[in-house]
Write a protein that holds these residues in place. Structure first.
Motif, mmCIF file in Angstrom:
data_model
loop_
_atom_site.group_PDB
_atom_site.id
_atom_site.type_symbol
_atom_site.label_atom_id
_atom_site.label_comp_id
_atom_site.label_asym_id
_atom_site.label_seq_id
_atom_site.Cartn_x
_atom_site.Cartn_y
_atom_site.Cartn_z
ATOM 1 N N VAL A 286 0.919 -1.214 -0.032
ATOM 2 C CA VAL A 286 -0.157 0.042 -0.023
ATOM 3 C C VAL A 286 0.925 1.292 -0.033
ATOM 4 C CG1 VAL A 286 -1.497 1.392 1.381
ATOM 5 C CG2 VAL A 286 -2.117 -1.018 1.311
ATOM 6 N N LEU A 287 1.956 1.236 0.718
ATOM 7 C CA LEU A 287 2.890 2.274 0.934
ATOM 8 C C LEU A 287 3.587 2.476 -0.499
ATOM 9 C CD1 LEU A 287 4.118 2.036 4.602
ATOM 10 C CD2 LEU A 287 2.220 3.737 3.859
ATOM 11 N N ALA A 288 3.711 1.566 -1.135
ATOM 12 C CA ALA A 288 4.688 1.858 -2.291
ATOM 13 C C ALA A 288 4.090 3.030 -3.343
ATOM 14 C CB ALA A 288 4.664 0.615 -3.154
ATOM 15 N N VAL A 289 2.579 2.955 -3.409
ATOM 16 C CA VAL A 289 2.118 4.147 -4.175
ATOM 17 C C VAL A 289 1.995 5.590 -3.387
ATOM 18 C CG1 VAL A 289 0.746 2.540 -5.377
ATOM 19 C CG2 VAL A 289 -0.151 3.642 -3.280
ATOM 20 N N LYS A 290 2.848 5.420 -2.198
ATOM 21 C CA LYS A 290 2.842 6.876 -1.391
ATOM 22 C C LYS A 290 1.563 7.638 -1.189
ATOM 23 C CE LYS A 290 7.691 7.413 -3.184
ATOM 24 N NZ LYS A 290 8.552 8.307 -3.996
ATOM 25 N N PRO A 291 0.524 6.932 -0.461
ATOM 26 C CA PRO A 291 -0.602 7.629 -0.317
ATOM 27 C C PRO A 291 -0.559 8.375 0.834
ATOM 28 C CG PRO A 291 -0.865 5.551 0.588
ATOM 29 C CD PRO A 291 0.373 5.633 -0.043
ATOM 30 N N ASP A 302 -4.049 -3.257 14.687
ATOM 31 C CA ASP A 302 -3.130 -2.284 15.301
ATOM 32 C C ASP A 302 -1.714 -2.385 14.898
ATOM 33 O OD1 ASP A 302 -4.831 -1.871 17.108
ATOM 34 O OD2 ASP A 302 -4.273 -3.289 18.846
ATOM 35 N N LEU A 303 -1.094 -3.431 14.212
ATOM 36 C CA LEU A 303 0.195 -3.624 13.689
ATOM 37 C C LEU A 303 0.092 -2.791 12.303
ATOM 38 C CD1 LEU A 303 3.196 -4.663 13.950
ATOM 39 C CD2 LEU A 303 2.396 -6.469 12.661
ATOM 40 N N ALA A 304 -0.977 -2.782 11.695
ATOM 41 C CA ALA A 304 -0.975 -2.043 10.206
ATOM 42 C C ALA A 304 -0.993 -0.686 10.600
ATOM 43 C CB ALA A 304 -2.462 -2.651 9.568
ATOM 44 N N GLN A 305 -1.967 -0.314 11.749
ATOM 45 C CA GLN A 305 -1.938 1.127 12.130
ATOM 46 C C GLN A 305 -0.448 1.717 12.498
ATOM 47 O OE1 GLN A 305 -4.666 1.801 15.153
ATOM 48 N NE2 GLN A 305 -6.377 0.388 14.343
ATOM 49 N N HIS A 306 0.400 0.819 13.128
ATOM 50 C CA HIS A 306 1.737 1.172 13.514
ATOM 51 C C HIS A 306 2.504 1.566 12.047
ATOM 52 C CE1 HIS A 306 5.793 1.252 15.195
ATOM 53 N NE2 HIS A 306 6.047 0.242 14.531
ATOM 54 N N TYR A 307 2.488 0.699 11.178
ATOM 55 C CA TYR A 307 3.316 0.833 10.041
ATOM 56 C C TYR A 307 2.805 2.166 9.109
ATOM 57 C CZ TYR A 307 5.509 -3.819 10.769
ATOM 58 O OH TYR A 307 6.101 -4.740 11.143
ATOM 59 N N LEU A 308 1.381 2.360 9.464
ATOM 60 C CA LEU A 308 0.906 3.498 8.573
ATOM 61 C C LEU A 308 1.076 4.888 9.034
ATOM 62 C CD1 LEU A 308 -2.338 1.810 7.321
ATOM 63 C CD2 LEU A 308 -0.507 2.197 5.992
ATOM 64 N N VAL A 309 1.172 4.830 10.640
ATOM 65 C CA VAL A 309 1.429 6.156 11.427
ATOM 66 C C VAL A 309 2.857 6.702 11.162
ATOM 67 C CG1 VAL A 309 1.494 7.034 13.583
ATOM 68 C CG2 VAL A 309 -0.235 5.789 12.936
ATOM 69 N N LYS A 310 3.882 5.593 10.947
ATOM 70 C CA LYS A 310 5.244 5.898 10.976
ATOM 71 C C LYS A 310 5.396 6.448 9.655
ATOM 72 C CE LYS A 310 8.528 3.244 12.074
ATOM 73 N NZ LYS A 310 9.361 1.893 11.980
ATOM 74 N N ALA A 311 4.580 6.043 8.593
ATOM 75 C CA ALA A 311 4.706 6.495 7.324
ATOM 76 C C ALA A 311 4.048 7.972 6.982
ATOM 77 C CB ALA A 311 4.470 5.613 6.265
ATOM 78 N N GLY A 312 3.354 8.281 8.060
ATOM 79 C CA GLY A 312 2.641 9.521 7.951
ATOM 80 C C GLY A 312 1.060 9.354 7.093
ATOM 81 N N VAL A 313 0.660 8.197 7.178
ATOM 82 C CA VAL A 313 -0.651 8.084 6.302
ATOM 83 C C VAL A 313 -1.799 7.863 7.341
ATOM 84 C CG1 VAL A 313 -1.824 6.319 4.790
ATOM 85 C CG2 VAL A 313 0.622 6.677 4.574
#
Length: 526
Positions: A286-291, A302-313
């Motif tokens: 998902v983060l590969a398309v830089k959303p 919760d783990l997915a939220q952690h990765y997405l928060v770190k990426a600023g998504v």
């Protein structure tokens, strides 16, 4: 048979009716349904209070809403209720008129059935009259309109909303309806002829109690009543890159009971690692398309939220699929500059007022859509029906066959619309209707635009008063009412059988099976 013994073909529990009795019964049932909502036509329409099985109360004069709540048993009455639903789905207006007109067409058919005129002759005359009425409506008794004239469009929509309860809010409803239709209006193809205005899918109405009706507005885009899944996610993003997902961002659970056999202590840790690796892989894709924003129909772990928060998504989860469609239509896979979907925010002091405003706004949206798709108008106040009735009746005089009677009777049935308007105003029906016939028999070019003032019951020139209705609604009323009358007249046999079902049926079947099983056993004992 030679002995004269009757042959029984149908089950004894079967009830059968046939012949003229069936047709007269169907006509009576249709008239009964029409009489229920006859007082709901026009600006002076009366309200109906409906109570549902759960004790809830609905107060409205919307014909389709009333018929949707009542329960009937006769098949002809069910057909009448179905045509109101058809009218509402096709053009969104004229549900009360189509029921009243269908009931009247069937009522005038009674005299011909009692004279032993075959239903096929009546039906043939009705079909010919319908073709003539539609041709006259399009060529002689309608005018063109400029859909780009905002003031004129507001006036037209306000006229169609004059029969609703909260008429003081009609100005707001007209503005909202026209803005919403213009927002979702989309031309398909280079020729611009195939237009699409899908208000059911792309114009969503959100009712929020509180405030006043004047606070209602149209949002150019989509309002979603959701919050981000993590408190550290951004809540305001200008021109975001949005990814829409219909999959979940969490590890897949078994569809049924799942058993896992663990033989070593490290196996449990490995299972957790596999789940984490799976979620990490999905998040990386998902983060590969830089959303900037991810919207999904399913859940987010919760783990997915952690990765997405770190990426600023930022993430919104568990959206309905219809909302996903609106978002996709609004953003169009690009930055949202010209959305083709919208959200209508309705504000009001109570739920009852909001529900009635919702029904009125749906009518206004449909009126605006009909005018934009087919920019032709006809006069309201019963003028259109009287004009068509007069023209068809005059044309019927030239017929010399047995079809003349039913042909002209269908024209006479159209007078039920102005007659009902006069009745609901409390005016003198015979005197006013006679004066209206005299006006339409005149020789002036615009005499066909005389109608009934729905407030006072007096005769008014509809063009001078600016009272117009979409031609598409009137055409649909004529077609649906006449076709329904034809359908019910074609029925000459009703067979209704009762079958055992449910618990009683199962018990009877079990008892019969037990008896059959017991009979051989009894024979063996002997």
């Amino acid at each position: 048979m030679s002995g004269g013994t009757p042959v029984i073909v149908l089950n004894q529990n079967t009830k059968r009716e046939q012949g003229r009795k069936v047709q007269l019964t169907n006509i009576q049932s249709a008239k009964t349904v029409a009489d229920v909502i006859r007082t709901c036509l026009g600006p002076q329409a009366m309200l109906k209070m409906l109570m549902d099985p759960m004790g809830g109360i609905v107060m409205t004069n919307d014909g389709n809403a009333i018929l949707r709540e009542i329960t009937v048993q006769h098949p002809a009455a069910k057909s009448m209720i179905e045509i109101a639903r058809t009218q509402d789905e096709e053009v969104g207006d004229g549900t009360t008129s189509v029921i009243i007109l269908a009931g009247e067409i069937l009522a005038v058919s009674t005299a011909f059935l009692e004279q032993s005129i075959h239903p096929t002759i009546i039906i043939t005359a009705y079909r010919q009259a319908l073709e003539d009425m539609l041709e006259m409506a399009s060529s002689r008794y309608s005018v063109d309109v400029d859909t780009n004239d905002t003031d004129k469009m507001h006036e037209l929509i306000r006229t169609c909303l004059g029969t609703r309860v909260h008429t003081q809010w009609n100005q707001v409803a007209c503005r909202i309806a026209l803005d919403a239709v213009r927002t979702v209006h989309k031309e398909r193809g280079s020729d611009g002829q195939a237009q699409e205005i899908d208000i059911k899918r792309y114009a969503r109405i959100e009712k929020i109690p509180g405030g006043s009706i004047e606070d209602s507005c149209v949002l150019d885009g989509i309002m979603i009543n959701k919050d981000v899944v993590h408190p550290q996610m951004r809540r305001r993003i200008a021109n975001p890159r949005i990814v829409l997902l219909d999959c979940d961002l969490e590890y897949k659970k078994g569809e049924s009971q799942t058993n896992v056999e663990i033989r070593q202590e490290e196996d449990f840790t490995r299972l957790l690692q596999l789940e984490e690796e799976y979620i990490k892989t999905v998040c990386q894709a998902v983060l590969a398309v830089k959303p900037d924003l991810v919207i999904t129909e399913k859940g987010v772990s919760d783990l997915a939220q952690h990765y997405l928060v770190k990426a600023g998504v930022s993430v919104l989860r568990r959206l309905r699929r219809t909302d996903q469609w609106r978002v996709a239509r609004a953003i169009g896979a690009t930055i949202c500059r010209n959305p083709k979907a919208c959200t209508i925010v309705l504000r009001g002091p109570s739920k009852d007022i909001l529900n009635e405003m919702d029904r009125s706004l749906n009518d206004a949206l449909n009126v605006a859509r009909n005018i934009v798709l087919k920019p032709k108008l006809c006069p309201g106040g019963g003028a259109f029906e009287m004009a068509i009735a007069h023209a068809v009746s005059e044309k019927g005089k030239a017929l010399t066959t047995v079809h003349q009677g039913p042909y002209r009777a269908l024209a006479a049935a159209l007078e039920v619309i102005p007659r009902t308007l006069i009745q609901n105003c409390g005016a003198n029906v015979i005197r006013t209707l006679t004066a209206l016939r005299a006006k339409h028999a005149g020789t002036e070019p615009e005499d066909w635009m005389w109608g009934v003032d729905g407030e006072t019951g007096k005769l008014r020139h509809m063009k001078a008063d600016g009272i117009w209705e979409p031609l598409s609604v009137k055409n649909q009323v004529l077609k649906t009412a006449t076709e329904t009358a034809i359908l019910l007249l074609r029925i000459d046999d009703i067979v209704s059988g009762t079958k055992k079902g449910g618990v009683e049926g199962a018990a009877a079947a079990a008892k019969a099976a037990a008896n059959e099983a017991a009979q051989p056993a009894a024979g063996g004992d002997e």
